[in-house]
Design an enzyme around this catalytic site. Structure first.
Site, PDB file in Angstrom:
ATOM      1  N   GLU A   1      10.082 -72.866 -14.541  1.00  0.00           N
ATOM      2  CA  GLU A   1      10.477 -72.353 -15.856  1.00  0.00           C
ATOM      3  C   GLU A   1      10.072 -70.902 -16.103  1.00  0.00           C
ATOM      4  O   GLU A   1       9.587 -70.569 -17.189  1.00  0.00           O
ATOM      5  CB  GLU A   1       9.869 -73.233 -16.972  1.00  0.00           C
ATOM      6  CG  GLU A   1      10.357 -74.649 -16.934  1.00  0.00           C
ATOM      7  CD  GLU A   1       9.800 -75.499 -18.078  1.00  0.00           C
ATOM      8  OE1 GLU A   1      10.506 -76.391 -18.544  1.00  0.00           O
ATOM      9  OE2 GLU A   1       8.645 -75.253 -18.493  1.00  0.00           O
ATOM     10  N   ASN A   2      10.260 -70.073 -15.124  1.00  0.00           N
ATOM     11  CA  ASN A   2      10.044 -68.650 -15.356  1.00  0.00           C
ATOM     12  C   ASN A   2      11.313 -68.061 -15.959  1.00  0.00           C
ATOM     13  O   ASN A   2      12.369 -68.077 -15.328  1.00  0.00           O
ATOM     14  CB  ASN A   2       9.695 -67.976 -14.020  1.00  0.00           C
ATOM     15  CG  ASN A   2       9.641 -66.464 -14.152  1.00  0.00           C
ATOM     16  OD1 ASN A   2       9.524 -65.930 -15.246  1.00  0.00           O
ATOM     17  ND2 ASN A   2       9.740 -65.789 -13.031  1.00  0.00           N
TER      18      ASN A   2
END
Lengths: 662, 662
Positions: free
Chosen positions: A241-242
């Site tokens: 989830e960057n």
């Protein structure tokens, strides 16, 4: 029974444990956990290749213990047992809400009881940095509100887990999910600080800057320090989830990407991952990460944790990497144990598994979510199967604290544990629930709070040591599913007390399940509608009778304000159910318009209040439709008529309003 | 409510806390714990001379918090509050059953909530030596089964207590109660060893040898080591229940006594006490001990803990020593909160106090125990009153473990805490129970297990997460009183599991109390017998209706074997009660012989089973006698008739068989 403290002579022992070798000093992936157990009329003999197998076997002995009016006994059995998967884990997120030592220790006791062997500690995230760093003390000093594990505590925890045959795998999530790191070390960030500990829930932009050597020097020091504490060969570096947003707005990062021919954020993250993998290697560790780390340069020996669907697991294995499954095992989604139990890392038939799983998606999500039949590429090939190491259930901690954590993990975790240990063919859901109820009581003996915590919250909400009707209501509701709690109560953040009805409610109402079971009994018993009728009537009468006192209780406390409509809703359900029952039992067709009015009343009662929903909505719909379809019952075979009732009851679930297209 | 983490500006604060001085770094006997609290429509102001007063005041603020349908509020009050006694303690025996850190910490939280200020740790006894000694490591290594506090843990515990304004007073019981010391150090004993850790309960003979210098050298080292850990000025050296038997059989000790003109064991113990007092003085500590230490050479500054009756306290104060009261506050006696609440270290009228306390002696002990009106010498003289420092409730640990401890301390401890804090005139028992029920729920928020532990045990006994009728039964029984548990189950020892119905039962059944309240309402409502009748009928019907399922539950589990007769007993009580009610309500005189038969049935139902007794026996006797005396009701004033019923019901309690004289 008072057991003697002195060991008996082997020849006279009633329980003899034979272990060939002590085994590894620390639990090791793939070690031999098998055992055999023979119990006859006078003796029990447990044999194992090494001590961890004996531990597993002793848990089985405890589970076998039974009593009747003549006394306690172990049934005579001969069994040979070994795990199906070598990686059987539970992730506990201690970042979003801090969980102190005793909470983890009692959960380790529970894990050992159901033969799990990996505790995955999600130690850092935007909302808290939960581990002491002596090299970089600003990490825990400024990133944790003082809530972190010291080195001594971590060593104690690892030893505690090892004593129970459980590995501890630490996770330090990066390059995203790092707000808490950056409070004390803004120089590591992709854009200038200052940073604060994130108090809200969601996906956030703060990111390590992967273009500066200083960041790798820092990580070298930090990961080296952690490598000296955590003995397990794997270290989890997150990687999920960057958003990449802060990379895009920083010209220096953009220019680094251009000069290094890194086309996009994914490429930059791969570059970062490769660098971190080398650091881990330097410190004698192998890499583990979420499925986003899967790319062509991922080093051999890495373990990929898949969470968004079955495809990543198949792809991981196809590319020659080892992987574990967490998709389908998210305990924070508040789904029934049956759904998790259905999900298999290596299903016999992936399409069938999806269909089966869909049976257990809560009715309130019927129009919103279905498991899709996986494409061929999303199925693990037979030749890749050995690279599927197992699975891990995930307990993300937005909505759990030390008081409620256990009730979100247990007893559902036992169903996942069985899925990962027992043969693929063991899939009887009804029997799973029967056994889960038994082990749930046993788990309490280990100190787990899952049964106790709800009652505690109810006593507090009711302001009385006997919450009475509030308890009846609480046992019939469930927290809303998936991420709806956040959607319905956007103000929630780290400091929000988790002391509401939704926290007292269990993820899965076993009372609602039993109610539905009685409805099934009744509707299978055409045309008499006799079986289960007494039980149903008693239950519906109880709902009706408690109404005045329930309404008063809900009225009295400001903390129950949000739940007030549920008092009326339960009364409506009781009355509607009793009407349907009366039509069915008397063989009378409902009056004109009754079906529509009844369904509408049920729809109104189905609305979530205070982020809980009544879990008996769908069986009530079935009762109403059964009453409406009763005239056709004699004309159809019983099973066919019952199936038709169920189908129409599903069709009666209102569709959510369509979202406007932009 | 989500509270802000940031302090508000003083001018805008809704709660302002003003403390004149930080106060002592550690809690100190006699320090100023007073505070004032003013709450008006918009602000609350708490003022204290030092921080410990503010802590006490904040607990009051929490207790004042109330809610109604419009929201949460604090009532407008102006109050000025200070403790009546400076020593308000709880003794926890960690020797007979080990209590780990978290158990003590959560109990410290509870103590702070009710404004107690002394935790008395009974650290050593025959059954366990619970403190690490680095000078004499064989003490804890061989005397504790590995269950002891390290120096670090003790320091942590002392700091934890100090943060809550609570002193920690350690007790090292000597010269008796020392079996666990002698396992590793038999050379200290009065007769040669070897010694083992005592596993049974009772008073034992192993004793330090007070005639040898080696013993004092040892104690010098050990007490010196402890003095460096425990900062409190007082150190408790026990001194109780020395049998003297081993002194009498050792010729060397007898000859020492002769040559030192020590007439008897008492004189030798006094000699020992004087020597130990000097050692304590050397290490900067004052002596504390049980009332047996009171003698003419007792040094000034000593604190005498009285436990056998009021006389020792009066005598202590008369001799110029300070003392505290523990007699009347033994929580392990399983007595009602009202009894403890009635006992006052400085009663306004000692004779009246004894009469009042006798009202609360359980009916099953009516013929066996009465508080005696104290002789004049047993009353503290007015000029000595200032030397009465307060009191300590005692939680002896023969029958408690970490799981059940809280349910034996709480909520009754709150009643003792109020007795020691609040003015002597606050004595309304009914209102005490009302408030105790409230604070009991609040105490749970602090992590105390008193509400939860019983349900946990019941789920385990029933093997089900819904113990149903077993819970109804468990709420109506109480453990047998004083030391009857030991008398009725002589096999009990340290390893005996505390997981039986008697452990799930609460010391005082509030359900039985409520039932008796309904009977009182009914019998005060002559001649209609209307008030409370509905409630009574419902309750008695419930007892009757659960019988079949209760009987099945009791039948199923070997652990419930001992409780099986209670199933039938409850049914008999229900039927007898309903018969009595029917006579009363219909105005019919009972048939010939009914009274005697009914009383006999009740006597049979009153027999303890598995060391519990039904706590509703006496109100049932009252119902029966009311039915029998009904014809006289119209001829007497209501109160007089009711009193007569009560008197006859007491007279109906069967006398225990006379013991044969030897």
């Amino acid at each position: 029974m008072t057991l003697s403290r002195e060991p008996a002579e082997p020849a006279k022992a009633t329980l003899l444990v034979e272990v060939k070798a002590p085994g590894n000093p620390l639990p090791t992936l793939g070690e031999d956990e098998s055992y055999t157990l023979e119990i006859d009329g006078t003796h029990a003999t447990l044999r194992a290749a090494q001590s961890v197998g004996a531990l597993r076997g002793l848990e089985t002995v405890l589970q076998l213990l039974q009593g009747d009016r003549d006394g306690w006994y172990l049934p005579a059995v001969t069994l040979s047992d070994r795990p199906r998967f070598p990686w059987r884990g539970l992730l506990i997120d201690v970042s979003r809400h801090w969980m102190p030592m005793e909470v983890l220790e009692r959960n380790l006791d529970g894990m050992a009881a159901v033969k799990l062997n990996v505790l995955h500690l999600h130690l850092t995230d935007d909302q808290g940095f939960r581990v002491e760093s002596r090299r970089f003390p600003r990490l825990h000093e400024q990133g944790s509100d003082g809530l972190y594990f010291t080195h001594e505590q971590l060593r104690e925890l690892i030893a505690y887990a090892a004593d129970r045959g459980i590995r501890v795998v630490p996770e330090f999530d990066m390059p995203g999910h790092v707000s808490s790191w950056l409070v004390g070390h803004p120089e590591l960030a992709s854009i200038p600080g200052p940073y604060t500990i994130e108090r809200k829930w969601g996906i956030f932009d703060p990111t390590l800057d992967p273009t500066r050597e200083q960041v790798y020097q820092f990580l070298d020091g930090f990961l080296g320090e952690m490598a000296a504490i955590f003995p397990d060969p794997w270290m989890h570096i997150g990687g999920d989830e960057n958003t990449g947003n802060y990379w895009r707005v920083n010209p220096a990062i953009q220019s680094f990407m251009a000069s290094n021919r890194l086309a996009d954020s994914h490429a930059l993250q791969t570059y970062f991952g490769d660098r971190v993998a080398k650091l881990l290697q330097k410190h004698g560790k192998k890499m583990m990460g979420w499925e986003e780390i899967l790319h062509s340069t991922l080093p051999k020996g890495a373990v990929v944790q898949t969470w968004r669907g079955p495809k990543a697991l198949a792809e991981t294995a196809r590319q020659g990497h080892t992987g574990i499954l967490s998709w389908g095992y998210y305990l924070d989604h508040m789904l029934p144990a049956a759904l998790h139990y259905t999900v298999d890392p290596l299903p016999a038939d992936a399409k069938r598994m999806a269909e089966e799983a869909n049976r257990w998606v809560p009715a309130s999500w019927y129009h919103r979510f279905r498991f899709k039949p996986p494409e061929a590429s999303a199925v693990v090939r037979e030749q890749d199967a050995a690279r599927v190491l197992g699975g891990e259930a995930c307990m993300w901690a937005e909505y759990v604290d030390p008081e409620t954590l256990d009730s979100r993990i247990w007893p559902r975790m036992a169903a996942v544990a069985e899925r990962l240990w027992s043969p693929r063919e063991v899939t009887d859901v009804k029997d799973m629930y029967r056994r889960m109820a038994r082990i749930s009581v046993q788990l309490e003996e280990l100190g787990l709070m899952h049964e106790r915590s709800g009652d505690l919250l109810l006593r507090r909400l009711a302001g009385s040591s006997e919450p009475g009707p509030l308890r009846v209501l609480a046992r019939l509701v469930e927290p809303v599913k998936f991420y709806d709690r956040q959607v319905q109560f956007k103000e929630a953040m780290q400091g929000t007390p988790l002391t509401r009805l939704v926290d007292a409610a269990r993820p899965e109402s076993l009372e609602a399940r039993a109610f539905w079971g009685s409805v099934d009994d009744l509707l299978a018993d055409t045309p008499r509608f006799d079986r289960g009728a007494d039980q149903l009537t008693r239950t519906l009468h109880q709902w009706r009778e408690i109404h005045p006192e329930l309404a008063r209780t809900l009225e009295r406390s400001p903390a129950l304000h949000e739940a007030r409509p549920l008092g009326g809703a339960l009364l409506v359900l009781a009355e509607t159910g009793l009407e349907a029952l009366s039509y069915l039992r008397s063989g009378t067709a409902p009056r004109q318009g009754w079906r529509e009015q009844a369904l509408q009343r049920i729809d109104e009662a189905s609305r979530p209040q205070g982020q809980v929903e009544l879990a008996v909505i769908q069986p009530l719909r079935e009762l109403v439709l059964a009453a409406a379809l009763q005239p056709e019952a004699p004309t159809l075979p019983a099973a066919e008529w019952h199936a038709r009732v169920k189908t129409e009851a599903l069709a009666a679930i209102p569709k959510p309003p369509e979202k406007k297209k932009k």
